[in-house]
Design an enzyme around this catalytic site. Structure first.
Site, mmCIF file in Angstrom:
data_model
loop_
_atom_site.group_PDB
_atom_site.id
_atom_site.type_symbol
_atom_site.label_atom_id
_atom_site.label_comp_id
_atom_site.label_asym_id
_atom_site.label_seq_id
_atom_site.Cartn_x
_atom_site.Cartn_y
_atom_site.Cartn_z
ATOM 1 N N LEU A 50 0.881 -1.164 0.000
ATOM 2 C CA LEU A 50 0.000 0.000 0.000
ATOM 3 C C LEU A 50 0.917 1.212 0.000
ATOM 4 O O LEU A 50 1.762 1.352 0.885
ATOM 5 C CB LEU A 50 -0.897 -0.023 1.234
ATOM 6 C CG LEU A 50 -2.063 0.973 1.314
ATOM 7 C CD1 LEU A 50 -3.020 0.774 0.148
ATOM 8 C CD2 LEU A 50 -2.810 0.806 2.634
ATOM 9 N N ASP A 51 0.799 2.061 -1.013
ATOM 10 C CA ASP A 51 1.718 3.193 -1.178
ATOM 11 C C ASP A 51 1.822 4.042 0.089
ATOM 12 O O ASP A 51 0.839 4.167 0.836
ATOM 13 C CB ASP A 51 1.256 4.098 -2.315
ATOM 14 C CG ASP A 51 1.499 3.474 -3.686
ATOM 15 O OD1 ASP A 51 2.217 2.465 -3.745
ATOM 16 O OD2 ASP A 51 0.952 3.993 -4.680
ATOM 17 N N PRO A 52 3.004 4.650 0.346
ATOM 18 C CA PRO A 52 3.129 5.551 1.494
ATOM 19 C C PRO A 52 2.087 6.659 1.497
ATOM 20 O O PRO A 52 1.662 7.115 2.565
ATOM 21 C CB PRO A 52 4.543 6.118 1.330
ATOM 22 C CG PRO A 52 5.294 5.042 0.609
ATOM 23 C CD PRO A 52 4.299 4.448 -0.344
#
Length: 317
Positions: A50-52
């Site tokens: 899950l992207d930052p």
């Protein structure tokens, strides 16, 4: 001065699933490292990055649960997202520099009508700012070097797309989609269809397969608990397999399955929660009938049960 080494804290063999509410700004791997340290766990893994710049549901697997993380990697995902109309950026989100600014001359009805057009099978071109690899190198490395490489479009499925709020220039929506869908690209494509451009300003994952954000815990909340309270937050290993039909084996049949043997089932199995394929069968979760212990996952084809992944800790002495 003689320096003494601090004693190493022993790691625990721990099996289960933690539903983590990942915060903004933290990578999935960093979130995993924090949780693994808090649980003193020997073995842990996550179920897809899950992207930052995204927050929300990140299921973490401990011990035997890591064997089934691929099932969540392949599962549908649900997100709540906000796009901002009128501005295209280099990255498709708020981190990138603005490439184009246009007037927003659309109304609520037009936005909802365009969003409906994206439900079903669609083609997406993966963004340059993504971890997808080309010749062994992530696309974002090419992008950071100012290079643009050709990317083939891929087919993804938008299961549902609901507009939750329109407060121009922002539009908030909920989307359920298959693996490999880029919500940033979806936001950009909606903006293009509205002839004004768009970029993503907020992304929060609320569901992975049958798992939801409702029972997730933050790292801050987790760190405030003692070890016993943390353990109580762990879901059982089969929380990852809730969409599979179940098979219960007793006595010798259970022992044979645990040793990897195929079994011919005398009784038919109800497969209402799983889609069967005429040639590949259906995947099922298998339990020991006497105590309800999860033994593993198998594929059932025409009454023949073939083990796929086994739970080592369930093997009887």
């Amino acid at each position: 001065m003689i320096q003494t080494q601090r004693p190493r804290v022993p790691r625990r063999a721990l099996d289960g699933v933690l539903l983590l509410d990942k915060p903004l700004g933290l990578s999935s791997n960093d979130a995993l490292i924090c949780a693994k340290r808090l649980y003193l766990a020997k073995k842990a893994g996550h179920t897809g990055t899950l992207d930052p710049l995204a927050s929300g549901l990140l299921p973490l697997c401990f011990g035997e649960a890591t064997k089934f993380s691929q099932d969540l990697l392949d599962a549908d995902k649900t997100y709540e997202a906000t796009l901002r109309l009128g501005i295209r950026t280099a990255t498709g989100d708020a981190e990138g520099e603005a490439l184009e600014t246009r007037c927003v001359n659309v109304d609520d009805a037009a936005i909802r009508a365009v969003c409906q057009r994206f439900i079903g099978e669609i083609e997406q071109v993966p963004p340059m700012y993504s971890a997808l690899k080309r010749d062994g190198k992530p696309l974002y490395e090419y992008a950071r070097a100012g290079e643009v490489v050709e990317r083939e479009s891929r087919t993804v499925i938008i299961r549902a797309l609901e507009v939750l709020d329109v407060a121009l220039p922002d539009v908030t929506f909920r989307v359920t989609c298959t693996k490999g869908t880029y919500v940033r690209t979806l936001a950009e494509d909606i903006g293009a269809a509205l002839d004004c451009g768009a970029h993503l300003v907020m992304l929060r994952r609320t569901g992975v397969g049958a798992l939801t954000l409702e029972h997730a815990v933050t790292l801050d909340a987790l760190s405030s608990l003692d070890i016993d309270a943390r353990d109580k937050l762990l879901q059982p290993v089969d929380a990852l397999l809730s969409t599979f039909a179940s098979v219960h084996l007793a006595g010798d049949a259970a022992r044979r399955f645990q040793h990897g043997q195929r079994l011919r089932l005398a009784e038919p199995v109800t497969q209402s929660t799983a889609a069967a394929d005429s040639t590949e069968g259906v995947r099922v979760r298998v339990y020991r009938e006497e105590d309800g212990t999860l033994l593993g996952v198998a594929r059932l084809t025409d009454g023949l049960l073939a083990p796929e992944r086994l739970i080592v800790s369930s093997v009887a002495a």
